[in-house]
Design a protein around this motif. Structure first.
Motif, mmCIF file in Angstrom:
data_model
loop_
_atom_site.group_PDB
_atom_site.id
_atom_site.type_symbol
_atom_site.label_atom_id
_atom_site.label_comp_id
_atom_site.label_asym_id
_atom_site.label_seq_id
_atom_site.Cartn_x
_atom_site.Cartn_y
_atom_site.Cartn_z
ATOM 1 N N LEU A 34 7.343 5.707 -8.225
ATOM 2 C CA LEU A 34 7.807 4.883 -9.341
ATOM 3 C C LEU A 34 7.377 5.529 -10.655
ATOM 4 O O LEU A 34 6.203 5.903 -10.819
ATOM 5 C CB LEU A 34 7.218 3.474 -9.251
ATOM 6 C CG LEU A 34 7.431 2.715 -7.927
ATOM 7 C CD1 LEU A 34 6.856 1.302 -8.043
ATOM 8 C CD2 LEU A 34 8.897 2.674 -7.548
ATOM 9 N N ILE A 35 8.303 5.671 -11.581
ATOM 10 C CA ILE A 35 8.023 6.311 -12.860
ATOM 11 C C ILE A 35 8.160 5.289 -13.984
ATOM 12 O O ILE A 35 9.269 4.852 -14.317
ATOM 13 C CB ILE A 35 8.980 7.498 -13.127
ATOM 14 C CG1 ILE A 35 8.924 8.503 -11.973
ATOM 15 C CG2 ILE A 35 8.649 8.157 -14.452
ATOM 16 C CD1 ILE A 35 7.585 9.197 -11.821
ATOM 17 N N ALA A 36 7.032 4.883 -14.552
ATOM 18 C CA ALA A 36 7.071 4.005 -15.727
ATOM 19 C C ALA A 36 7.583 4.830 -16.907
ATOM 20 O O ALA A 36 7.184 5.980 -17.096
ATOM 21 C CB ALA A 36 5.686 3.445 -16.019
ATOM 22 N N THR A 37 8.466 4.241 -17.694
ATOM 23 C CA THR A 37 9.080 4.968 -18.807
ATOM 24 C C THR A 37 8.537 4.435 -20.125
ATOM 25 O O THR A 37 8.912 3.355 -20.577
ATOM 26 C CB THR A 37 10.614 4.813 -18.770
ATOM 27 O OG1 THR A 37 11.091 5.169 -17.469
ATOM 28 C CG2 THR A 37 11.263 5.719 -19.800
ATOM 29 N N PRO A 38 7.643 5.191 -20.768
ATOM 30 C CA PRO A 38 7.036 4.729 -22.022
ATOM 31 C C PRO A 38 7.990 4.902 -23.193
ATOM 32 O O PRO A 38 8.999 5.613 -23.086
ATOM 33 C CB PRO A 38 5.816 5.653 -22.172
ATOM 34 C CG PRO A 38 6.253 6.931 -21.511
ATOM 35 C CD PRO A 38 7.141 6.517 -20.358
ATOM 36 N N PRO A 39 7.677 4.294 -24.334
ATOM 37 C CA PRO A 39 8.542 4.407 -25.512
ATOM 38 C C PRO A 39 8.297 5.697 -26.296
ATOM 39 O O PRO A 39 8.602 5.773 -27.474
ATOM 40 C CB PRO A 39 8.147 3.184 -26.339
ATOM 41 C CG PRO A 39 6.730 2.946 -25.995
ATOM 42 C CD PRO A 39 6.581 3.329 -24.553
ATOM 43 N N TYR A 40 7.737 6.702 -25.646
ATOM 44 C CA TYR A 40 7.481 7.988 -26.292
ATOM 45 C C TYR A 40 7.715 9.104 -25.265
ATOM 46 O O TYR A 40 7.366 8.972 -24.101
ATOM 47 C CB TYR A 40 6.042 8.060 -26.822
ATOM 48 C CG TYR A 40 4.999 7.844 -25.748
ATOM 49 C CD1 TYR A 40 4.457 8.911 -25.028
ATOM 50 C CD2 TYR A 40 4.564 6.564 -25.426
ATOM 51 C CE1 TYR A 40 3.519 8.708 -24.034
ATOM 52 C CE2 TYR A 40 3.629 6.346 -24.426
ATOM 53 C CZ TYR A 40 3.108 7.425 -23.735
ATOM 54 O OH TYR A 40 2.187 7.221 -22.739
ATOM 55 N N GLN A 41 8.319 10.182 -25.676
ATOM 56 C CA GLN A 41 8.554 11.336 -24.803
ATOM 57 C C GLN A 41 9.030 10.893 -23.415
ATOM 58 O O GLN A 41 8.517 11.348 -22.384
ATOM 59 C CB GLN A 41 7.282 12.173 -24.678
ATOM 60 C CG GLN A 41 6.797 12.728 -26.000
ATOM 61 C CD GLN A 41 5.554 13.575 -25.853
ATOM 62 O OE1 GLN A 41 5.211 14.022 -24.775
ATOM 63 N NE2 GLN A 41 4.864 13.792 -26.961
ATOM 64 N N ALA A 42 10.012 10.025 -23.395
ATOM 65 C CA ALA A 42 10.468 9.422 -22.141
ATOM 66 C C ALA A 42 10.991 10.459 -21.149
ATOM 67 O O ALA A 42 10.907 10.265 -19.936
ATOM 68 C CB ALA A 42 11.552 8.386 -22.432
ATOM 69 N N ASP A 43 11.542 11.570 -21.656
ATOM 70 C CA ASP A 43 12.119 12.583 -20.777
ATOM 71 C C ASP A 43 11.207 13.788 -20.573
ATOM 72 O O ASP A 43 11.633 14.805 -20.035
ATOM 73 C CB ASP A 43 13.461 13.060 -21.348
ATOM 74 C CG ASP A 43 14.495 11.941 -21.398
ATOM 75 O OD1 ASP A 43 14.461 11.085 -20.490
ATOM 76 O OD2 ASP A 43 15.315 11.924 -22.329
ATOM 77 N N ALA A 44 9.942 13.687 -20.996
ATOM 78 C CA ALA A 44 9.044 14.837 -20.938
ATOM 79 C C ALA A 44 8.809 15.327 -19.513
ATOM 80 O O ALA A 44 8.606 16.520 -19.279
ATOM 81 C CB ALA A 44 7.712 14.489 -21.604
ATOM 82 N N THR A 45 8.849 14.410 -18.550
ATOM 83 C CA THR A 45 8.579 14.790 -17.166
ATOM 84 C C THR A 45 9.852 15.101 -16.376
ATOM 85 O O THR A 45 9.777 15.433 -15.198
ATOM 86 C CB THR A 45 7.811 13.666 -16.446
ATOM 87 O OG1 THR A 45 8.584 12.451 -16.511
ATOM 88 C CG2 THR A 45 6.453 13.427 -17.082
ATOM 89 N N ALA A 46 11.016 14.983 -17.014
ATOM 90 C CA ALA A 46 12.294 15.142 -16.307
ATOM 91 C C ALA A 46 12.439 16.502 -15.607
ATOM 92 O O ALA A 46 12.863 16.550 -14.437
ATOM 93 C CB ALA A 46 13.456 14.911 -17.263
ATOM 94 N N PRO A 47 12.118 17.638 -16.256
ATOM 95 C CA PRO A 47 12.252 18.929 -15.567
ATOM 96 C C PRO A 47 11.371 19.029 -14.321
ATOM 97 O O PRO A 47 11.799 19.556 -13.293
ATOM 98 C CB PRO A 47 11.833 19.943 -16.639
ATOM 99 C CG PRO A 47 12.071 19.254 -17.934
ATOM 100 C CD PRO A 47 11.753 17.819 -17.683
#
Length: 391
Positions: A38-51
């Motif tokens: 499960l990936i909690a999506t914060p209101p900052y750098q939401a796509d930083a972990t996507a790669p």
């Protein structure tokens, strides 16, 4: 029905990587399991972990990621630091965690929910859904002991650590100067202190705590935790020391070039500095570290975080990675000057005391390999963990 284990890390990439490596380790013992993250999506750098998530999805099909809806902080939110922000994101994500677990359970029998040690709020969700709650401590067992013992320390005094003189005594852990306790715990009036206290209580009531260490590295503190000394007012959950978890090398982003250079250097001649994915320093502090390293005359490899915002942030008081080997002298606001950096690097690489430290590190390297080898302590602990899900 196919069996699954659900992992729930906190948003920072370091915690996510560690949790994914735990998932890989679990699969090595039970390859038929399905791992859901499960990936909690914060209101900052939401796509930083996507790669990173995409890379793992392609290489390990048994690991499935579920990105929870992005959290929008209400205008009334008043968070003072990164830890409080993380706790608030996790609190607001709780309904989404509930929905995700319900959805997964329609196709899989969930054996366990393994949560990052920050996620006290997930404990009740697991209980409501009759899923066994486990916690994953990404830090050393000494840190785990401090978290377990935090409620007891809170009963011993009404003072905050920042206002105390002398040392804090935690079973199995060397005495800690009160003002050197972890920064979020220094002021008991702050929200972060309250949240970490709740985490301590949740962990002590869980089905077990998995920790990224191994027995030979921290035997005294692991024994103290196991004997119940850190949770004197109740039972201590089983502790599974399954580390060290080591991520496979990513040859992108210049790492291959670094390793090529490293291989050309004499053995044990390079000082490595890394302050984690959240390690931000002021421009002035970075300059002092760089100057001290240069003056030391030692070869060094330094991982410096590039802050996308362009703001290098504030100096971080807990220079923990630099304190592991030899103590650092810092000002009241945590600033370390170039002379101090130079002295400590020289001490580590040239002095008799530094030689002892380096020899211990080499010994622990061998112990870590032994722990991860066939029949090693960490493999045995991981097998016990997996076996606990069958009962």
């Amino acid at each position: 029905m196919e069996e699954a284990v659900v992992l729930y890390p906190t948003p920072p990439i370091g915690h996510l990587r560690a949790m994914v490596e735990l998932g890989k380790a679990i699969l090595s013992h039970q390859p038929w399991l399905s791992i859901h993250v499960l990936i909690a999506t914060p209101p900052y750098q939401a796509d930083a972990t996507a790669p990173y998530i995409a890379a793992v999805s392609n290489s390990v099909p048994s690991i499935t990621f579920h990105r929870l809806p992005e959290i929008i902080l209400p205008p009334s939110s008043n968070v003072a630091n990164h830890e409080e922000l993380t706790f608030e994101v996790l609190r607001l994500s709780n309904p989404h965690v509930h929905d995700a677990l319900v959805s997964i359970s329609k196709k899989y029998k969930i054996q366990a929910l393994v949560m990052d040690f920050f996620i006290s709020v997930g404990f009740q969700v697991a209980k409501e859904l009759n899923i066994r709650p486990y916690y994953f401590n990404t830090c050393a067992a000494g840190t785990l002991a401090c978290f377990f013992y935090l409620p007891t320390l809170g009963k011993q005094t009404t003072k905050s650590f920042k206002d105390m003189e002398g040392f804090v005594h935690v079973p199995g852990v060397p005495p800690i100067p009160a003002k050197d306790m972890m920064k979020p715990l220094l002021d008991r009036a702050k929200k972060a202190y309250e949240c970490f206290s709740e985490c301590s209580i949740a962990m002590s009531r869980s089905a077990g705590v998995i920790t990224n260490t191994f027995e030979a590295l921290e035997p005294k503190v692991i024994k103290a935790i196991g004997n119940g000394l850190c949770v004197p007012d109740g039972p201590t959950p089983p502790i599974y020391c399954i580390g060290p978890l080591i991520a496979s090398a990513d040859k992108k982003n210049g790492l291959a070039q670094c390793l090529t250079w490293l291989d050309l250097q004499p053995s044990k001649s390079v000082v490595f500095l890394c302050f984690g994915s959240l390690g931000l320093f002021s421009k002035e502090q970075l300059g002092e570290i760089a100057l001290g390293l240069e003056r030391s005359g030692q070869r060094f490899l330094w991982v410096v975080r590039n802050n996308p915002s362009g703001n290098l942030g504030v100096a971080i008081k807990e220079q923990e990675e630099m304190k592991i080997a030899l103590p650092m002298v810092e000002s009241e606001n945590g600033f370390v000057n170039a002379d101090e950096v130079e002295k400590r690097v020289r001490d580590l690489m040239e002095s008799k005391q530094g030689k002892v430290v380096r020899e211990k590190i080499t010994a622990m390297k061998g112990a870590a390999k032994a722990a991860l080898s066939e029949g090693g302590s960490s493999g045995v602990e991981l097998a016990k963990l997996v076996e606990s899900w069958k009962h």
